[in-house]
Scaffold this motif. Structure first.
Motif, PDB file in Angstrom:
ATOM      1  N   GLU A  47       0.842  -1.204   0.000  1.00  0.00           N
ATOM      2  CA  GLU A  47       0.000   0.000   0.000  1.00  0.00           C
ATOM      3  C   GLU A  47       0.874   1.250   0.000  1.00  0.00           C
ATOM      4  N   GLU A  48       0.546   2.187  -0.872  1.00  0.00           N
ATOM      5  CA  GLU A  48       1.314   3.424  -0.918  1.00  0.00           C
ATOM      6  C   GLU A  48       0.977   4.294   0.283  1.00  0.00           C
ATOM      7  N   LYS A  49       2.018   4.850   0.910  1.00  0.00           N
ATOM      8  CA  LYS A  49       1.866   5.670   2.102  1.00  0.00           C
ATOM      9  C   LYS A  49       2.502   7.044   1.872  1.00  0.00           C
ATOM     10  N   PRO A  50       2.202   8.024   2.751  1.00  0.00           N
ATOM     11  CA  PRO A  50       2.805   9.359   2.589  1.00  0.00           C
ATOM     12  C   PRO A  50       4.319   9.363   2.762  1.00  0.00           C
ATOM     13  N   THR A  51       4.863   8.365   3.440  1.00  0.00           N
ATOM     14  CA  THR A  51       6.301   8.294   3.659  1.00  0.00           C
ATOM     15  C   THR A  51       6.786   6.871   3.452  1.00  0.00           C
ATOM     16  N   CYS A  52       8.086   6.717   3.243  1.00  0.00           N
ATOM     17  CA  CYS A  52       8.663   5.400   2.971  1.00  0.00           C
ATOM     18  C   CYS A  52       8.564   4.482   4.187  1.00  0.00           C
ATOM     19  N   ALA A  53       8.852   5.025   5.396  1.00  0.00           N
ATOM     20  CA  ALA A  53       8.907   4.182   6.593  1.00  0.00           C
ATOM     21  C   ALA A  53       8.325   4.919   7.784  1.00  0.00           C
ATOM     22  N   TRP A  54       7.870   4.154   8.757  1.00  0.00           N
ATOM     23  CA  TRP A  54       7.301   4.734   9.971  1.00  0.00           C
ATOM     24  C   TRP A  54       7.317   3.692  11.076  1.00  0.00           C
ATOM     25  N   THR A  55       7.259   4.184  12.305  1.00  0.00           N
ATOM     26  CA  THR A  55       7.238   3.298  13.463  1.00  0.00           C
ATOM     27  C   THR A  55       6.041   3.651  14.324  1.00  0.00           C
ATOM     28  N   VAL A  56       5.211   2.678  14.623  1.00  0.00           N
ATOM     29  CA  VAL A  56       4.045   2.890  15.480  1.00  0.00           C
ATOM     30  C   VAL A  56       3.998   1.777  16.511  1.00  0.00           C
ATOM     31  N   SER A  57       3.891   2.139  17.781  1.00  0.00           N
ATOM     32  CA  SER A  57       3.803   1.118  18.821  1.00  0.00           C
ATOM     33  C   SER A  57       2.437   0.460  18.787  1.00  0.00           C
ATOM     34  N   SER A  58       2.361  -0.684  19.411  1.00  0.00           N
ATOM     35  CA  SER A  58       1.119  -1.456  19.368  1.00  0.00           C
ATOM     36  C   SER A  58      -0.065  -0.722  19.987  1.00  0.00           C
ATOM     37  N   ASP A  59       0.207   0.139  20.968  1.00  0.00           N
ATOM     38  CA  ASP A  59      -0.886   0.866  21.601  1.00  0.00           C
ATOM     39  C   ASP A  59      -1.053   2.276  21.059  1.00  0.00           C
ATOM     40  N   GLY A  60      -0.264   2.609  20.001  1.00  0.00           N
ATOM     41  CA  GLY A  60      -0.411   3.914  19.394  1.00  0.00           C
ATOM     42  C   GLY A  60       0.308   5.028  20.118  1.00  0.00           C
ATOM     43  N   SER A  61       1.029   4.720  21.179  1.00  0.00           N
ATOM     44  CA  SER A  61       1.721   5.762  21.933  1.00  0.00           C
ATOM     45  C   SER A  61       3.005   6.175  21.218  1.00  0.00           C
ATOM     46  N   ASP A  62       3.617   7.271  21.703  1.00  0.00           N
ATOM     47  CA  ASP A  62       4.820   7.788  21.074  1.00  0.00           C
ATOM     48  C   ASP A  62       6.069   7.056  21.543  1.00  0.00           C
ATOM     49  N   THR A  63       6.035   6.398  22.687  1.00  0.00           N
ATOM     50  CA  THR A  63       7.194   5.701  23.215  1.00  0.00           C
ATOM     51  C   THR A  63       7.304   4.320  22.580  1.00  0.00           C
ATOM     52  N   LYS A  64       8.438   4.034  21.991  1.00  0.00           N
ATOM     53  CA  LYS A  64       8.628   2.766  21.294  1.00  0.00           C
ATOM     54  C   LYS A  64       9.718   1.957  21.989  1.00  0.00           C
ATOM     55  N   PRO A  65       9.554   0.671  22.102  1.00  0.00           N
ATOM     56  CA  PRO A  65      10.606  -0.153  22.714  1.00  0.00           C
ATOM     57  C   PRO A  65      11.803  -0.271  21.772  1.00  0.00           C
ATOM     58  N   ASN A  66      13.012  -0.498  22.332  1.00  0.00           N
ATOM     59  CA  ASN A  66      14.185  -0.734  21.495  1.00  0.00           C
ATOM     60  C   ASN A  66      13.962  -1.970  20.636  1.00  0.00           C
ATOM     61  N   GLY A  67      14.382  -1.901  19.396  1.00  0.00           N
ATOM     62  CA  GLY A  67      14.175  -3.002  18.480  1.00  0.00           C
ATOM     63  C   GLY A  67      12.746  -3.096  17.987  1.00  0.00           C
ATOM     64  N   ALA A  68      12.052  -1.964  17.969  1.00  0.00           N
ATOM     65  CA  ALA A  68      10.640  -1.961  17.556  1.00  0.00           C
ATOM     66  C   ALA A  68      10.496  -2.291  16.076  1.00  0.00           C
ATOM     67  N   LEU A  69       9.276  -2.578  15.692  1.00  0.00           N
ATOM     68  CA  LEU A  69       8.951  -2.892  14.306  1.00  0.00           C
ATOM     69  C   LEU A  69       8.949  -1.616  13.468  1.00  0.00           C
TER      70      LEU A  69
END
Length: 521
Positions: free
Chosen positions: A89-111
Motif C-alpha cells: 500500500e502506498e503511504k505518505p512516507t517510505c517508513a514509519w514506526t508505530v507502537s502497538s498501543d499507538g503511543s509515542d514511546t517505542k521499545p528498542n528493536g521496535a517494528l
C-alpha cells in the motif's frame, strides 16, 4: 505516524549524486529493495559504532553529538534488532514506526513498517537507507521530534561519508617533522613517535620524540637532552619508560649501526644511556656486525638478538633494567641467519624466524628461545612459509603470524604463515587481496592481523589500503576506506585497543610525510 523529513531525503540524494557506485536498481518488484534494507541494518549499526567525537564536523551542535555518543551502543543495537515489515500500500512516507498501543514511546528493536511504492519513489541508494534506519531508530528512544531525528541521521551519515568514521586524518602544526624509518609505540594512553630520517637521501636523522593523544589530537615534544640519534631502530614500552635500541645513526654523511640504546622515563622526562652488552657501541658503515638486531620486552627484561660478532657466530644478550646489567644467552641451536629476521615474545619464549645472513641468503627457518632454561628448540620446517627477510610478525596470544617482506618470488600474491606454538605447526595463506609488499606495518587487533601500506614489489606501486588477515578463517580482505591516508612505506603503526594509528613514512614520489591517520576497524 512518523515520517522522514524532506531535508533528510534531499541530503542523502545529494550524497548519492556524487557516488553513483553506491546506488542500486529497484525495478518493478520489491525484493531488491527489501533485501537492500535488510543488508543496510548491519552496515548502519557498524557505522554508528565507529563514531568518535572527532568524527563530527565542527558545525554540528555539541548537544546533538553528546546525545549520539551517549546512546551509541544502544542505537547501534536497536538498528540491528529492529524488525522490518513491508506493505504494498502506498503511504505518505517510505517508513514509519508505530507502537502497538499507538503511543509515542517505542521499545528498542521496535517494528519498522515500510511501503514498497513510497520507498521506490524516494530511496535510490545505500546512503539513504542507512539514514532512514538511523532516523527511525532515534524514535525508538521515545523521541518524537522529527527534526531531531533528521539531524542525528544527517550528522552520522555526513561523518561516515567524509571518512571520519573509518579514517580520521592527523595533521597539526605541532606534529613532528616529516620522517620515515622512525618508531612508534603505544603506552596505553598515548602514541610516542621517535627518531627517523629527515630526508630520503639519508643525510640527517632525528633524536626527538613526541607524544600524541588520540582523544584530544594534541602533540607534545619530549626531552631531547642526552637522547640518541636513530633511525630503523626498535622502541619498546616497559609500562613507565620507553627503550630505544639499535638502529642507525648518521655522522659525517655515514650511517653506522648502533650497538647501544637508551631509556626515556616518562615521569621524569629524562634519558639514561644503556651500556652496550658486547663490543664497540658503533659498528662500521655497511658492516654486518650486529646490524638489524631484534629486541623484545619480556615484562621485566630486554632481550637483544641477532647480528654477527667478529667470529661470525650469532649473538644475543639480556638486559636487566632493575640491576642495569647484561648477561649473554646461549647460542646452542640458535638460528644461523642473522639479520632481517623477526622476534616476538610468546609468554616466556622468544620466537625468532626468517631473515638473512651476511651473504644475503634468505632463510625460512626459525627457533624458540626459552628464557627459563636458556635453551633453543627449532621451529618446524614442515609447511613453512617461503624464505623471507624484513617481513612483519605478530603474536596473537597462541600463534605467530608472519607476512610480507623480501622473498625470491616476484608474484603479486601476498604470502604469509601462521605458526601455532603448542603444535609446532604451520599453516600457509596467500591472496591477491593482500598484494605482496615491503615496507608495510602490521598490528594485531585481537581477531585480525591489520596490515597497512608498503610498496608492491612487482608493480612498484605504493599502497594505502588496510588488509585484514584472520588466522581462524584464513580470510584475507582488503579494506579501502573513505579518506584513507596517502599511500606510503617505512611509516610506523600502533594498535590502541580500538584503533590503528599510522604516522609518517615516504610517499611514492619520495617525499617524506608529516601526517597520519586513525583507522577504526
Amino acid at each position: 505516524m512518523l515520517r522522514v523529513f524532506i531535508t533528510l531525503i534531499a541530503f542523502t540524494q545529494m550524497l548519492m549524486s556524487s557516488d553513483a557506485s553506491a546506488s542500486w536498481r529497484v525495478g518493478n518488484g520489491g525484493d531488491a529493495l527489501r533485501l537492500a534494507f535488510a543488508k543496510s541494518k548491519d552496515s548502519a549499526s557498524r557505522i554508528v559504532m565507529k563514531l568518535k567525537k572527532q568524527s563530527f564536523s565542527s558545525d554540528i551542535d555539541a548537544t546533538l553529538i553528546e546525545w549520539i555518543l551517549s546512546h551509541q551502543s544502544a542505537l547501534a543495537a536497536d538498528i540491528l534488532a529492529s524488525a522490518h515489515r513491508w506493505t504494498l500500500e502506498e503511504k505518505p512516507t517510505c517508513a514509519w514506526t508505530v507502537s502497538s498501543d499507538g503511543s509515542d514511546t517505542k521499545p528498542n528493536g521496535a517494528l519498522i513498517d515500510f511501503s514498497f511504492p513510497s520507498c521506490r519513489k524516494s530511496i535510490s541508494g545505500f546512503d539513504q537507507a542507512v539514514a532512514l534506519l538511523i532516523h527511525e531508530s532515534v524514535h525508538h528512544f521515545g523521541i518524537t521530534n522529527e527534526t531531531f531525528a533528521d539531524e542525528v541521521a544527517i550528522a552520522i551519515v555526513s561523518a561516515w561519508k567524509s571518512g571520519r568514521t573509518e579514517w580520521l586524518s592527523i595533521t597539526s602544526v605541532d606534529a613532528p617533522q616529516a620522517r620515515m624509518q622512525h618508531s612508534s609505540l603505544w603506552t596505553g594512553e598515548l602514541m610516542i613517535v621517535y627518531g627517523g630520517v629527515a630526508d630520503s637521501s639519508y643525510e640527517k636523522n632525528f633524536n626527538d620524540g613526541y607524544t600524541f593523544c588520540p582523544q584530544t589530537f594534541v602533540w607534545q615534544k619530549i626531552s631531547s637532552k642526552n637522547s640518541p640519534y636513530r633511525h630503523h631502530h626498535i622502541a619498546l614500552w616497559t609500562g613507565d619508560s620507553m627503550i630505544i635500541w639499535g638502529g642507525f645513526a648518521i655522522h659525517n654523511g655515514r650511517s653506522n649501526w648502533q650497538n647501544s640504546g637508551a631509556i626515556w622515563n616518562a615521569k621524569s622526562n629524562t634519558w639514561k644511556q644503556i651500556v652496550p652488552p658486547f663490543g664497540p657501541s658503533t659498528t662500521g658503515e655497511y658492516s654486518n656486525v650486529r646490524q638489524s638486531q631484534t629486541a623484545i620486552w619480556t615484562g621485566r627484561e630486554l632481550i637483544v638478538w641477532g647480528g654477527l660478532d667478529d667470529s661470525g657466530d650469532p649473538i644475543g644478550a639480556i638486559y636487566d633494567l632493575a640491576n642495569d646489567s647484561w648477561r649473554k644467552i646461549s647460542t646452542l641451536g640458535a638460528p644461523i641467519k642473522k639479520w632481517g629476521h623477526t622476534a616476538v615474545w610468546a609468554d616466556g619464549k622468544m620466537l625468532v624466524w626468517g631473515g638473512a645472513n651476511a651473504d644475503n641468503q634468505r632463510s625460512s627457518s626459525g627457533a624458540i628461545y626459552d628464557l627459563q632454561t636458556d635453551s633453543w628448540t627449532p621451529i618446524s620446517k614442515e609447511g613453512e612459509p617461503i624464505a623471507t627477510e624484513r617481513h612483519s610478525a605478530v603474536w596473537t596470544g597462541t600463534q605467530m603470524i608472519v607476512f610480507g617482506g623480501f622473498d625470491s618470488d616476484s608474484g603479486m600474491q601476498g604470502r604469509g604463515g601462521i605458526y601455532t606454538l603448542d603444535s609446532n605447526s604451520w599453516e600457509i595463506f596467500e591472496s591477491e587481496a593482500a598484494m605482496a609488499r615491503t615496507g608495510q606495518t602490521a598490528v594485531w587487533d585481537g581477531s585480525d592481523l591489520l596490515v597497512f601500506g608498503g610498496k608492491s614489489k612487482r608493480l612498484r606501486t605504493y599502497l594505502n589500503n588496510v588488509v585484514a588477515i584472520n588466522p581462524d578463517s584464513k580470510i584475507v580482505s582488503s579494506k579501502q576506506g573513505v579518506n584513507s591516508p596517502e599511500a606510503r612505506y617505512y611509516h610506523s603503526a600502533v594498535w590502541t585497543g580500538s584503533s590503528l594509528i599510522i604516522w609518517g613514512g615516504s610517499s611514492k614520489d619520495g617525499t617524506l610525510l608529516a601526517d597520519g591517520g586513525i583507522y577504526y576497524p
